[in-house]
Design an enzyme around this catalytic site. Structure first.
Site, PDB file in Angstrom:
ATOM      1  N   CYS A 178       0.860  -1.196   0.000  1.00 48.44           N
ATOM      2  CA  CYS A 178       0.000   0.000   0.000  1.00 48.44           C
ATOM      3  C   CYS A 178       0.889   1.237   0.000  1.00 48.44           C
ATOM      4  O   CYS A 178       1.775   1.373   0.853  1.00 48.44           O
ATOM      5  CB  CYS A 178      -0.914  -0.018   1.221  1.00 48.44           C
ATOM      6  SG  CYS A 178      -1.728   1.564   1.534  1.00 48.44           S
ATOM      7  N   CYS A 214       0.800   3.175   3.272  1.00 49.48           N
ATOM      8  CA  CYS A 214       1.511   2.436   4.328  1.00 49.48           C
ATOM      9  C   CYS A 214       3.016   2.606   4.139  1.00 49.48           C
ATOM     10  O   CYS A 214       3.762   2.769   5.115  1.00 49.48           O
ATOM     11  CB  CYS A 214       1.144   0.957   4.304  1.00 49.48           C
ATOM     12  SG  CYS A 214      -0.484   0.561   5.010  1.00 49.48           S
ATOM     13  N   HIS A 272      -6.279   3.772   1.053  1.00 50.03           N
ATOM     14  CA  HIS A 272      -5.853   3.908   2.454  1.00 50.03           C
ATOM     15  C   HIS A 272      -6.477   5.230   2.900  1.00 50.03           C
ATOM     16  O   HIS A 272      -6.208   6.278   2.290  1.00 50.03           O
ATOM     17  CB  HIS A 272      -4.309   3.928   2.526  1.00 50.03           C
ATOM     18  CG  HIS A 272      -3.741   4.075   3.912  1.00 50.03           C
ATOM     19  ND1 HIS A 272      -2.770   3.224   4.416  1.00 50.03           N
ATOM     20  CD2 HIS A 272      -3.979   4.986   4.888  1.00 50.03           C
ATOM     21  CE1 HIS A 272      -2.436   3.602   5.642  1.00 50.03           C
ATOM     22  NE2 HIS A 272      -3.159   4.674   5.954  1.00 50.03           N
ATOM     23  N   HIS A 331      -7.722   8.677   3.899  1.00 53.85           N
ATOM     24  CA  HIS A 331      -7.019   9.952   4.005  1.00 53.85           C
ATOM     25  C   HIS A 331      -8.005  11.103   3.962  1.00 53.85           C
ATOM     26  O   HIS A 331      -9.007  11.046   3.255  1.00 53.85           O
ATOM     27  CB  HIS A 331      -5.956  10.117   2.916  1.00 53.85           C
ATOM     28  CG  HIS A 331      -6.436   9.831   1.525  1.00 53.85           C
ATOM     29  ND1 HIS A 331      -6.610   8.547   1.055  1.00 53.85           N
ATOM     30  CD2 HIS A 331      -6.805  10.651   0.510  1.00 53.85           C
ATOM     31  CE1 HIS A 331      -7.047   8.598  -0.206  1.00 53.85           C
ATOM     32  NE2 HIS A 331      -7.180   9.859  -0.553  1.00 53.85           N
TER      33      HIS A 331
HETATM   34  P1  5GP Z   1      -7.882  10.141  -3.577  1.00 52.23           P
HETATM   35  O1  5GP Z   1      -8.277  10.326  -5.015  1.00 52.23           O
HETATM   36  O2  5GP Z   1      -7.578   8.698  -3.261  1.00 52.23           O
HETATM   37  O3  5GP Z   1      -8.832  10.777  -2.603  1.00 52.23           O
HETATM   38  O4  5GP Z   1      -6.561  10.976  -3.396  1.00 52.23           O
HETATM   39  C1  5GP Z   1      -5.279  10.433  -3.465  1.00 52.23           C
HETATM   40  C2  5GP Z   1      -4.312  11.602  -3.408  1.00 52.23           C
HETATM   41  O5  5GP Z   1      -3.033  11.081  -3.122  1.00 52.23           O
HETATM   42  C3  5GP Z   1      -4.207  12.365  -4.734  1.00 52.23           C
HETATM   43  O6  5GP Z   1      -4.507  13.737  -4.493  1.00 52.23           O
HETATM   44  C4  5GP Z   1      -2.744  12.161  -5.147  1.00 52.23           C
HETATM   45  O7  5GP Z   1      -2.171  13.309  -5.739  1.00 52.23           O
HETATM   46  C5  5GP Z   1      -2.061  11.799  -3.839  1.00 52.23           C
HETATM   47  N1  5GP Z   1      -0.920  10.905  -3.970  1.00 52.23           N
HETATM   48  C6  5GP Z   1      -0.883   9.739  -4.669  1.00 52.23           C
HETATM   49  N2  5GP Z   1       0.330   9.171  -4.576  1.00 52.23           N
HETATM   50  C7  5GP Z   1       1.068   9.994  -3.767  1.00 52.23           C
HETATM   51  C8  5GP Z   1       2.425   9.937  -3.295  1.00 52.23           C
HETATM   52  O8  5GP Z   1       3.195   9.014  -3.572  1.00 52.23           O
HETATM   53  N3  5GP Z   1       2.843  10.958  -2.495  1.00 52.23           N
HETATM   54  C9  5GP Z   1       2.025  12.001  -2.172  1.00 52.23           C
HETATM   55  N4  5GP Z   1       2.542  12.949  -1.391  1.00 52.23           N
HETATM   56  N5  5GP Z   1       0.747  12.075  -2.593  1.00 52.23           N
HETATM   57  C10 5GP Z   1       0.274  11.094  -3.388  1.00 52.23           C
HETATM   58 ZN    ZN Z   2      -2.211   1.328   3.740  1.00 53.06          ZN
END
Ligand code: 5GP
Ligand code: ZN
Length: 113
Positions: free
Chosen positions: A6, A9, A99, A101
């Site tokens: 993940c 994680c 995960h 957030h």
């Molecule tokens: P979701 O669409 O799942 O709500 O948002 C995932 C967020 O995680 C996105 O805004 C994306 O830019 C961010 N994200 C994805 N991979 C990474 C990473 O490796 N590092 C960081 N800092 N943010 C990430």
């Molecule tokens: Zn996780």
């Protein structure tokens, strides 16, 4: 419990670098790699919880801690005129990283004035 493969994680374990905003034993906050606003950071539990849909009653204190950190961290990151909090959940909720957030978005948004 954490998952080997993940991405969040891995960030929580320090295996993938992140721009940290806050860390304690239970929670990590770090700046989004693809910011959608001048301030855009994520707050995650260090333990793997897949989404808000997977939260159980015993997670209430952890969730309360995450939400309770928002005002302090938003201020610290420069949100002086408010902020937006978003929790995308599941496929239909637009969640890309499975995960849990909390997105915190803010900062000056001149196009909205
Ligand atoms: P979701 O669409 O799942 O709500 O948002 C995932 C967020 O995680 C996105 O805004 C994306 O830019 C961010 N994200 C994805 N991979 C990474 C990473 O490796 N590092 C960081 N800092 N943010 C990430
Ligand atoms: Zn996780």
């Amino acid at each position: 419990m954490q998952l080997d493969d993940c991405i969040f994680c891995k960030i929580a374990r320090g295996e993938i670098p992140s721009s940290k905003v806050y860390e304690d034993d239970d929670v990590l906050a770090f700046r989004d790699i693809n910011p959608k606003a001048p301030v855009h950071f994520l707050i995650i539990p260090k333990q793997h919880i897949e989404s808000l849909a997977a939260v159980r009653p015993e997670d209430a204190a952890l969730l309360g801690k995450m939400i309770g950190l928002v005002p302090q961290l938003a201020r610290q990151e420069g949100c002086v005129n408010g902020f937006r909090t978003v929790i995308n959940t599941g496929r239909d909720g637009g969640q890309e990283v499975p995960h849990l957030h909390i997105h915190v978005l803010g900062g000056p948004q001149p196009w909205k004035h």
